[in-house]
Scaffold this motif. Structure first.
Motif: not given
Length: 280
Positions: A42-52, A102-118
């Motif tokens: 689900m995370r991978r599919n959401f990430c792909l669709l959101w990026m597009r 990047v993990r500490r960036w407002p909003l973008l850091g949280w979005l990146a972590a939720s998308a599975g960023t290492l």
């Protein structure tokens, strides 16, 4: 006047899409906490669709040269802008590797972590941690794209690739070189580069007022790395190939790596991932 009109049309959509991304990220986090079997898919599919969707709202259109790979690999790419992540993320299901900051960036850091960023830490043990992370992703048949220059440039050159980013526990590894460039009206676009002291919101504001920009994604023939292959030589080889296809200089290190054989293969490589904004 035209720039203001473009912004008035694009900005509401971008803000709403960011809000949607936050809701999707929260849903993925909840699914993971509940140990749902479908959480990763689900995370991978959401990430792909959101990026597009986000890329469709911005004045950037992808022109792909070559076929997307279909097997796990490390993708090595030059790095020009944060837009690179959207371009690669909209092309395939991706996994990100980023610096810890990047993990500490407002909003973008949280979005990146939720998308599975290492997120890779610096200092002692960072290399060993990176080796384990890359190996785990490849074992799970999840490919990764790495911006091996370690920072962004204006696209007029390709900096030396960091060979430590190729260090994995895999006995054999497929490497997919990727060359990115941005053009407008037949010339290299001067707005897209995100370098030096550029600030994200200011850069995004300028981009929202821009005419359409072409993002050219070149997928070069894949390379194969074995246990005996020199990582330094492979990093140098991919850097030079990318520079050649873009028609720009490849910045050399003070000392050239020792020569070793790197075999070219015809098979395609995997669905993929992007990395971070800077490694230093």
């Amino acid at each position: 006047m035209r720039a203001a009109l473009r912004r008035s049309i694009r900005l509401p959509g971008v803000l709403l899409w960011l809000l949607l991304g936050s809701l999707l990220a929260a849903a993925c986090a909840l699914a993971k906490r509940l140990n749902m079997d479908s959480a990763t898919t689900m995370r991978r599919n959401f990430c792909l669709l959101w990026m597009r969707g986000m890329l469709a709202l911005l004045p950037v259109r992808i022109y792909r040269h070559g076929d997307l790979p279909d097997k796990p690999a490390l993708w090595l790419s030059n790095h020009i802008s944060w837009v690179d992540i959207l371009v690669l993320g909209a092309s395939a299901r991706v996994q990100f590797l980023s610096k810890q900051e990047v993990r500490r960036w407002p909003l973008l850091g949280w979005l990146a972590a939720s998308a599975g960023t290492l997120f890779l830490k610096r200092g002692a043990g960072a290399a060993a941690e990176l080796r384990v992370q890359l190996s785990q992703q490849l074992q799970q048949r999840q490919s990764m794209v790495i911006f091996a220059e370690g920072t962004t440039t204006d696209g007029s050159r390709v900096l030396p690739f960091h060979s430590r980013l190729l260090d994995t526990e895999q006995p054999a590894l497929r490497i997919q070189p990727i060359a990115l460039s941005y053009r407008r009206a037949g010339q290299a676009d001067q707005l897209i580069p995100f370098v030096g002291d550029d600030e994200f919101t200011s850069h995004l504001w300028q981009l929202l007022g821009s005419p359409t920009i072409e993002a050219h994604l070149h997928l070069l023939p894949a390379l194969e790395m074995h246990a005996q292959t020199s990582r330094k030589r492979l990093a140098h080889t991919t850097q030079q190939q990318i520079a050649d296809i873009l028609g720009v200089p490849a910045v050399k290190r003070r000392r050239e790596p020792q020569s070793t054989e790197v075999s070219r293969i015809t098979a395609n490589a995997p669905e993929v991932c992007a990395t971070d904004l800077a490694w230093h």
